[in-house]
Design a protein around this motif. Structure first.
Motif, PDB file in Angstrom:
ATOM      1  N   VAL A  82     -11.444  42.907  67.548  1.00 22.15           N
ATOM      2  CA  VAL A  82     -11.595  41.610  68.204  1.00 22.15           C
ATOM      3  C   VAL A  82     -11.049  40.498  67.323  1.00 22.15           C
ATOM      4  CG1 VAL A  82     -13.287  39.902  68.972  1.00 22.15           C
ATOM      5  CG2 VAL A  82     -13.543  42.287  69.653  1.00 22.15           C
ATOM      6  N   GLU A  83     -11.359  40.548  66.033  1.00 22.39           N
ATOM      7  CA  GLU A  83     -10.861  39.523  65.117  1.00 22.39           C
ATOM      8  C   GLU A  83      -9.342  39.591  64.996  1.00 22.39           C
ATOM      9  OE1 GLU A  83     -11.885  37.752  60.656  1.00 22.39           O
ATOM     10  OE2 GLU A  83     -13.030  39.441  61.455  1.00 22.39           O
ATOM     11  N   ALA A  84      -8.792  40.823  65.064  1.00 18.02           N
ATOM     12  CA  ALA A  84      -7.335  40.958  65.034  1.00 18.02           C
ATOM     13  C   ALA A  84      -6.711  40.363  66.288  1.00 18.02           C
ATOM     14  CB  ALA A  84      -6.950  42.427  64.898  1.00 18.02           C
ATOM     15  N   SER A  85      -7.322  40.603  67.443  1.00 17.69           N
ATOM     16  CA  SER A  85      -6.783  40.038  68.686  1.00 17.69           C
ATOM     17  C   SER A  85      -6.775  38.516  68.631  1.00 17.69           C
ATOM     18  CB  SER A  85      -7.589  40.525  69.884  1.00 17.69           C
ATOM     19  OG  SER A  85      -8.852  39.893  69.970  1.00 17.69           O
ATOM     20  N   GLN A 228       3.278  38.140  77.391  1.00 12.96           N
ATOM     21  CA  GLN A 228       2.944  38.399  75.996  1.00 12.96           C
ATOM     22  C   GLN A 228       1.446  38.269  75.739  1.00 12.96           C
ATOM     23  OE1 GLN A 228       5.054  39.369  73.247  1.00 12.96           O
ATOM     24  NE2 GLN A 228       6.166  39.950  75.076  1.00 12.96           N
ATOM     25  N   TYR A 229       0.739  37.534  76.593  1.00 17.65           N
ATOM     26  CA  TYR A 229      -0.704  37.410  76.410  1.00 17.65           C
ATOM     27  C   TYR A 229      -1.435  38.708  76.713  1.00 17.65           C
ATOM     28  CZ  TYR A 229      -0.768  32.396  75.582  1.00 17.65           C
ATOM     29  OH  TYR A 229      -0.606  31.157  75.030  1.00 17.65           O
ATOM     30  N   LEU A 230      -0.771  39.633  77.405  1.00 16.17           N
ATOM     31  CA  LEU A 230      -1.435  40.892  77.739  1.00 16.17           C
ATOM     32  C   LEU A 230      -1.826  41.671  76.480  1.00 16.17           C
ATOM     33  CD1 LEU A 230       0.650  42.175  80.786  1.00 16.17           C
ATOM     34  CD2 LEU A 230      -1.653  41.202  80.795  1.00 16.17           C
ATOM     35  N   ALA A 231      -0.996  41.598  75.432  1.00 18.34           N
ATOM     36  CA  ALA A 231      -1.290  42.376  74.220  1.00 18.34           C
ATOM     37  C   ALA A 231      -2.623  41.960  73.590  1.00 18.34           C
ATOM     38  CB  ALA A 231      -0.140  42.261  73.217  1.00 18.34           C
ATOM     39  N   PRO A 232      -2.839  40.677  73.236  1.00 26.50           N
ATOM     40  CA  PRO A 232      -4.138  40.333  72.664  1.00 26.50           C
ATOM     41  C   PRO A 232      -5.287  40.468  73.660  1.00 26.50           C
ATOM     42  CG  PRO A 232      -2.807  38.351  72.960  1.00 26.50           C
ATOM     43  CD  PRO A 232      -1.908  39.525  73.196  1.00 26.50           C
ATOM     44  N   VAL A 233      -5.006  40.295  74.969  1.00 31.64           N
ATOM     45  CA  VAL A 233      -6.076  40.497  75.957  1.00 31.64           C
ATOM     46  C   VAL A 233      -6.539  41.958  75.941  1.00 31.64           C
ATOM     47  CG1 VAL A 233      -6.543  40.628  78.444  1.00 31.64           C
ATOM     48  CG2 VAL A 233      -5.497  38.582  77.481  1.00 31.64           C
ATOM     49  N   PHE A 234      -5.585  42.878  75.954  1.00 31.13           N
ATOM     50  CA  PHE A 234      -5.949  44.300  75.899  1.00 31.13           C
ATOM     51  C   PHE A 234      -6.687  44.629  74.604  1.00 31.13           C
ATOM     52  CE2 PHE A 234      -2.336  45.694  78.929  1.00 31.13           C
ATOM     53  CZ  PHE A 234      -3.170  45.512  80.018  1.00 31.13           C
ATOM     54  N   GLN A 235      -6.202  44.059  73.489  1.00 30.88           N
ATOM     55  CA  GLN A 235      -6.853  44.326  72.209  1.00 30.88           C
ATOM     56  C   GLN A 235      -8.285  43.797  72.219  1.00 30.88           C
ATOM     57  OE1 GLN A 235      -4.233  42.611  69.251  1.00 30.88           O
ATOM     58  NE2 GLN A 235      -2.477  43.736  70.055  1.00 30.88           N
ATOM     59  N   PHE A 236      -8.468  42.602  72.760  1.00 30.08           N
ATOM     60  CA  PHE A 236      -9.811  42.026  72.840  1.00 30.08           C
ATOM     61  C   PHE A 236     -10.722  42.906  73.698  1.00 30.08           C
ATOM     62  CE2 PHE A 236     -12.849  39.371  75.171  1.00 30.08           C
ATOM     63  CZ  PHE A 236     -13.542  38.786  74.128  1.00 30.08           C
ATOM     64  N   LEU A 237     -10.232  43.320  74.863  1.00 31.18           N
ATOM     65  CA  LEU A 237     -11.048  44.150  75.752  1.00 31.18           C
ATOM     66  C   LEU A 237     -11.372  45.493  75.119  1.00 31.18           C
ATOM     67  CD1 LEU A 237      -9.336  43.411  79.195  1.00 31.18           C
ATOM     68  CD2 LEU A 237     -11.542  42.554  78.352  1.00 31.18           C
ATOM     69  N   LEU A 238     -10.410  46.076  74.413  1.00 30.83           N
ATOM     70  CA  LEU A 238     -10.681  47.340  73.721  1.00 30.83           C
ATOM     71  C   LEU A 238     -11.754  47.149  72.655  1.00 30.83           C
ATOM     72  CD1 LEU A 238      -7.106  48.864  73.280  1.00 30.83           C
ATOM     73  CD2 LEU A 238      -8.977  49.829  74.620  1.00 30.83           C
ATOM     74  N   GLY A 239     -11.652  46.051  71.903  1.00 33.84           N
ATOM     75  CA  GLY A 239     -12.634  45.794  70.853  1.00 33.84           C
ATOM     76  C   GLY A 239     -14.041  45.652  71.404  1.00 33.84           C
ATOM     77  N   VAL A 240     -14.168  44.956  72.538  1.00 36.82           N
ATOM     78  CA  VAL A 240     -15.496  44.696  73.109  1.00 36.82           C
ATOM     79  C   VAL A 240     -16.006  45.881  73.912  1.00 36.82           C
ATOM     80  CG1 VAL A 240     -16.795  43.228  74.702  1.00 36.82           C
ATOM     81  CG2 VAL A 240     -15.129  42.205  73.140  1.00 36.82           C
ATOM     82  N   LEU A 241     -15.166  46.419  74.796  1.00 38.79           N
ATOM     83  CA  LEU A 241     -15.626  47.430  75.749  1.00 38.79           C
ATOM     84  C   LEU A 241     -15.525  48.859  75.233  1.00 38.79           C
ATOM     85  CD1 LEU A 241     -14.018  45.937  78.996  1.00 38.79           C
ATOM     86  CD2 LEU A 241     -16.342  45.598  78.112  1.00 38.79           C
ATOM     87  N   TYR A 242     -14.485  49.152  74.438  1.00 41.56           N
ATOM     88  CA  TYR A 242     -14.281  50.532  73.975  1.00 41.56           C
ATOM     89  C   TYR A 242     -14.891  50.768  72.598  1.00 41.56           C
ATOM     90  CZ  TYR A 242     -11.922  54.909  72.795  1.00 41.56           C
ATOM     91  OH  TYR A 242     -11.653  56.201  72.418  1.00 41.56           O
ATOM     92  N   PHE A 243     -14.600  49.860  71.675  1.00 43.19           N
ATOM     93  CA  PHE A 243     -15.124  50.038  70.316  1.00 43.19           C
ATOM     94  C   PHE A 243     -16.520  49.437  70.158  1.00 43.19           C
ATOM     95  CE2 PHE A 243     -10.489  50.274  69.706  1.00 43.19           C
ATOM     96  CZ  PHE A 243     -10.395  51.491  69.042  1.00 43.19           C
ATOM     97  N   GLY A 244     -16.969  48.651  71.129  1.00 41.58           N
ATOM     98  CA  GLY A 244     -18.325  48.117  71.106  1.00 41.58           C
ATOM     99  C   GLY A 244     -18.603  47.124  69.997  1.00 41.58           C
ATOM    100  N   GLU A 245     -17.617  46.297  69.637  1.00 46.93           N
ATOM    101  CA  GLU A 245     -17.828  45.314  68.580  1.00 46.93           C
ATOM    102  C   GLU A 245     -18.731  44.175  69.085  1.00 46.93           C
ATOM    103  OE1 GLU A 245     -14.244  44.025  66.675  1.00 46.93           O
ATOM    104  OE2 GLU A 245     -13.386  46.038  66.634  1.00 46.93           O
ATOM    105  N   ASP A 246     -19.490  43.615  68.177  1.00 40.42           N
ATOM    106  CA  ASP A 246     -20.448  42.568  68.536  1.00 40.42           C
ATOM    107  C   ASP A 246     -19.730  41.286  68.965  1.00 40.42           C
ATOM    108  OD1 ASP A 246     -22.623  44.174  67.987  1.00 40.42           O
ATOM    109  OD2 ASP A 246     -22.754  43.533  65.886  1.00 40.42           O
ATOM    110  N   MET A 247     -20.267  40.643  69.994  1.00 38.95           N
ATOM    111  CA  MET A 247     -19.765  39.340  70.449  1.00 38.95           C
ATOM    112  C   MET A 247     -20.957  38.428  70.717  1.00 38.95           C
ATOM    113  SD  MET A 247     -16.496  38.790  70.532  1.00 38.95           S
ATOM    114  CE  MET A 247     -16.343  37.459  71.711  1.00 38.95           C
ATOM    115  N   PRO A 248     -21.567  37.866  69.666  1.00 39.72           N
ATOM    116  CA  PRO A 248     -22.674  36.929  69.875  1.00 39.72           C
ATOM    117  C   PRO A 248     -22.169  35.657  70.547  1.00 39.72           C
ATOM    118  CG  PRO A 248     -22.019  36.996  67.568  1.00 39.72           C
ATOM    119  CD  PRO A 248     -21.267  38.089  68.244  1.00 39.72           C
ATOM    120  N   PRO A 249     -23.089  34.818  71.050  1.00 39.76           N
ATOM    121  CA  PRO A 249     -22.684  33.621  71.815  1.00 39.76           C
ATOM    122  C   PRO A 249     -21.706  32.713  71.085  1.00 39.76           C
ATOM    123  CG  PRO A 249     -25.034  34.010  72.047  1.00 39.76           C
ATOM    124  CD  PRO A 249     -24.544  34.992  71.023  1.00 39.76           C
ATOM    125  N   GLU A 250     -21.891  32.539  69.754  1.00 45.08           N
ATOM    126  CA  GLU A 250     -20.997  31.620  69.044  1.00 45.08           C
ATOM    127  C   GLU A 250     -19.559  32.142  69.004  1.00 45.08           C
ATOM    128  OE1 GLU A 250     -23.548  33.890  66.001  1.00 45.08           O
ATOM    129  OE2 GLU A 250     -23.790  32.866  67.935  1.00 45.08           O
TER     130      GLU A 250
END
Length: 312
Positions: A82-85, A228-250
């Motif tokens: 997520v941070e990389a995206s 070109q926005y698809l690349a970071p969008v996919f990376q973000f979704l993978l980080g949150v939905l597939y790898f289960g990285e934390d996304m607190p409100p802030e």
């Protein structure tokens, strides 16, 4: 393909980030050299060798993209997708800011607002992470610097990647030989499947770039920028939905500000493009514009990360 990179690099474990990076440099050169051989595009090489200034710029580009690739590989393999995206989301904002700070270029009010919102997002994310989002900032600034240098070099995507990986080849090959001499080269110890996956980093690097080159002559640049926005969008979704990285409100708040800034840039770019088309369509009208190169760049690629060699 660029958006799915986070699924590939974890498959290369137990190879460490530096070993993966070195393989990516070595195998990318071989793949791109083969592509250029098939396309018979070698005339540029002799001309380039006679231009020391351009060679020096390519050396800088090779060093900067090596940092970008290395940090990205480390981030993906250490659960920081997520941070990389985020780094590739804020890259257009950093590119515009660098144009203002380094090249003394002027922006329109909406572009200033977007940069300001992006800066506010970094502050919010710093609070959320308890530290500055260093991975995102390194990726964004290294890629923005890479794009700036490449504009000055003015080589095609494949040719530029070939020149850069040629600069990287000897250090990378030397590092791999050193690893092998210590018995730490996983390409020799983890079986043929692992060796094939490491060799595949060359194809993974080059194939999206080749596809981009084919697409660039077939679709409008504004469409290309939006895609070109698809690349970071996919990376973000993978980080949150597939790898289960934390996304607190802030963190959600910080990302929301980044997306707001990018929406402002996209809206401004599309509005400017429509206005220019309307003016050009008027018979007998000559268009004179004082828009600087930073603003023109924002018009053409603010809809996404710099598409030239957009290789995370």
């Amino acid at each position: 393909m660029w958006g799915l990179f986070p699924l590939y690099f974890p498959l290369l474990k137990p190879a460490g980030p530096f070993e993966v990076l070195a393989h990516r440099m070595v195998w990318s050169l071989l793949v791109v050299a083969l592509a250029l051989l098939v396309l018979r595009r070698w005339a540029w090489a002799g001309e380039l060798l006679r231009q020391p200034r351009r060679l020096a710029l390519i050396a800088v580009a090779a060093a900067v993209i090596a940092v970008n690739w290395g940090v990205y590989i480390w981030a993906v393999n250490n659960d920081r997708v997520v941070e990389a995206s985020l780094g590739y989301f804020i890259n257009p904002l950093v590119t515009i800011a660098m144009g203002v700070l380094l090249l003394k270029e002027r922006l329109r009010p909406v572009q200033w607002a977007a940069v300001g919102v992006g800066a506010g997002a970094v502050v919010v994310l710093t609070v959320g992470y308890g530290r500055p989002p260093w991975i995102s900032l390194i990726l964004a600034f290294s890629f923005a610097t890479y794009g700036l240098v490449k504009k000055k070099v003015n080589l095609g995507g494949l040719e530029s990647l070939a020149a850069e990986t040629a600069m990287q080849f000897l250090p990378a090959a030397g590092y791999l030989i050193w690893l092998a001499s210590r018995g730490d080269a996983t390409i020799l110890t983890e079986g043929p499947g692992h060796a094939a996956m490491l060799a595949g980093t060359g194809l993974v690097t080059a194939l999206p770039l080749i596809c981009f080159g084919a697409a660039a002559i077939r679709v409008p640049l504004s469409t290309l920028g939006l895609l070109q926005y698809l690349a970071p969008v996919f990376q973000f979704l993978l980080g949150v939905l597939y790898f289960g990285e934390d996304m607190p409100p802030e963190r959600w708040a910080g990302f929301a500000l980044v997306w707001l800034a990018l929406s402002l840039l996209t809206w401004d770019a599309l509005r400017s493009a429509r206005r220019l088309r309307a003016q050009v369509s008027r018979p007998g009208v000559t268009i004179t514009t004082g828009t600087t190169s930073a603003a023109r760049k924002a018009d053409s690629v603010a809809a996404g990360p710099d598409p030239v060699d957009a290789t995370p």
